[in-house]
Write a protein that holds these residues in place. Structure first.
Motif, PDB file in Angstrom:
ATOM      1  N   GLU A   1       0.828  -1.212   0.000  1.00  0.00           N
ATOM      2  CA  GLU A   1       0.000   0.000   0.000  1.00  0.00           C
ATOM      3  C   GLU A   1       0.855   1.253   0.000  1.00  0.00           C
ATOM      4  N   GLY A   2       1.880   1.265   0.830  1.00  0.00           N
ATOM      5  CA  GLY A   2       2.768   2.432   0.887  1.00  0.00           C
ATOM      6  C   GLY A   2       3.474   2.673  -0.438  1.00  0.00           C
ATOM      7  N   HIS A   3       3.928   1.602  -1.078  1.00  0.00           N
ATOM      8  CA  HIS A   3       4.603   1.731  -2.368  1.00  0.00           C
ATOM      9  C   HIS A   3       3.645   2.230  -3.440  1.00  0.00           C
ATOM     10  N   PHE A   4       2.415   1.696  -3.435  1.00  0.00           N
ATOM     11  CA  PHE A   4       1.441   2.142  -4.424  1.00  0.00           C
ATOM     12  C   PHE A   4       1.051   3.589  -4.203  1.00  0.00           C
ATOM     13  N   ALA A   5       0.904   3.995  -2.948  1.00  0.00           N
ATOM     14  CA  ALA A   5       0.566   5.382  -2.648  1.00  0.00           C
ATOM     15  C   ALA A   5       1.675   6.315  -3.133  1.00  0.00           C
ATOM     16  N   PHE A   6       2.916   5.912  -2.894  1.00  0.00           N
ATOM     17  CA  PHE A   6       4.052   6.709  -3.345  1.00  0.00           C
ATOM     18  C   PHE A   6       4.062   6.817  -4.870  1.00  0.00           C
ATOM     19  N   TYR A   7       3.928   5.670  -5.538  1.00  0.00           N
ATOM     20  CA  TYR A   7       3.922   5.631  -7.000  1.00  0.00           C
ATOM     21  C   TYR A   7       2.760   6.453  -7.550  1.00  0.00           C
ATOM     22  N   GLY A   8       1.570   6.260  -6.969  1.00  0.00           N
ATOM     23  CA  GLY A   8       0.375   6.972  -7.428  1.00  0.00           C
ATOM     24  C   GLY A   8       0.472   8.472  -7.264  1.00  0.00           C
ATOM     25  N   ALA A   9       1.176   8.918  -6.237  1.00  0.00           N
ATOM     26  CA  ALA A   9       1.332  10.362  -6.017  1.00  0.00           C
ATOM     27  C   ALA A   9       2.139  11.008  -7.136  1.00  0.00           C
TER      28      ALA A   9
END
Length: 167
Positions: free
Chosen positions: A14-22
């Protein structure tokens, strides 16, 4: 908006996806990534096969990526691991076919030499190549042969310049 840190741990999907998505929320940017990230991975694998065949760097990288993706999520990670394996296998076959001399000889992109040519003509050039390859289309009779000769002359000139720089 605070940007996600992606710092919840190495396996924090989740943290990686949130970072990527930002960083990747523009639909055009997302589309570009969807089309080109795996081909870039394949190209990186090819370069590893050519540059470090004896240490099996391409296989190690593909295995590490695949294992990591599998640890992040078993279902999607299994597919990603399969894609990593396929990129490794395809790049290995391509590297064997090209060999070091052909695989490693790369020119700087046309973009660096002529911005107008790169941006204006590249789309039309690609279209003409596709039309010729799949339909035999030529703007006029003999166009492809004439352009092929000009391309070969330009490549030879580039090779000559390159060999003079190296000697």
């Amino acid at each position: 908006m605070a940007k996600p840190s992606g710092g919840g741990g190495l396996l924090d999907l989740e943290g990686h996806f949130a970072f990527y998505g930002a960083y990747h929320s523009n639909p055009v940017n997302i589309g570009i990534h969807e089309l080109f990230v795996w081909p870039i991975f394949l190209t990186a694998q090819l370069l590893l096969h050519i540059a470090a065949p004896s240490v099996h760097a391409a296989g190690i990288v593909a295995a590490v990526y695949g294992a990591y993706y599998f640890l992040l999520d078993r279902r999607a990670g299994a597919l990603a691991a399969l894609l990593c394996f396929l990129c490794w296998a395809a790049s290995g076959a391509l590297a064997a076919r090209l060999g070091f001399s052909l695989g490693w000889k790369k020119r700087a992109p046309a973009l660096l030499d002529n911005l107008v040519q790169a941006f204006l003509m590249a789309p039309f050039f690609v279209l003409l190549e596709i039309l010729h390859t799949f339909g035999g289309y030529e703007p006029y009779p003999g166009f492809h042969d004439k352009v092929s000769k000009l391309i070969e002359e330009a490549r030879k000139e580039w090779e000559d310049k390159k060999s003079k720089k190296l000697s």
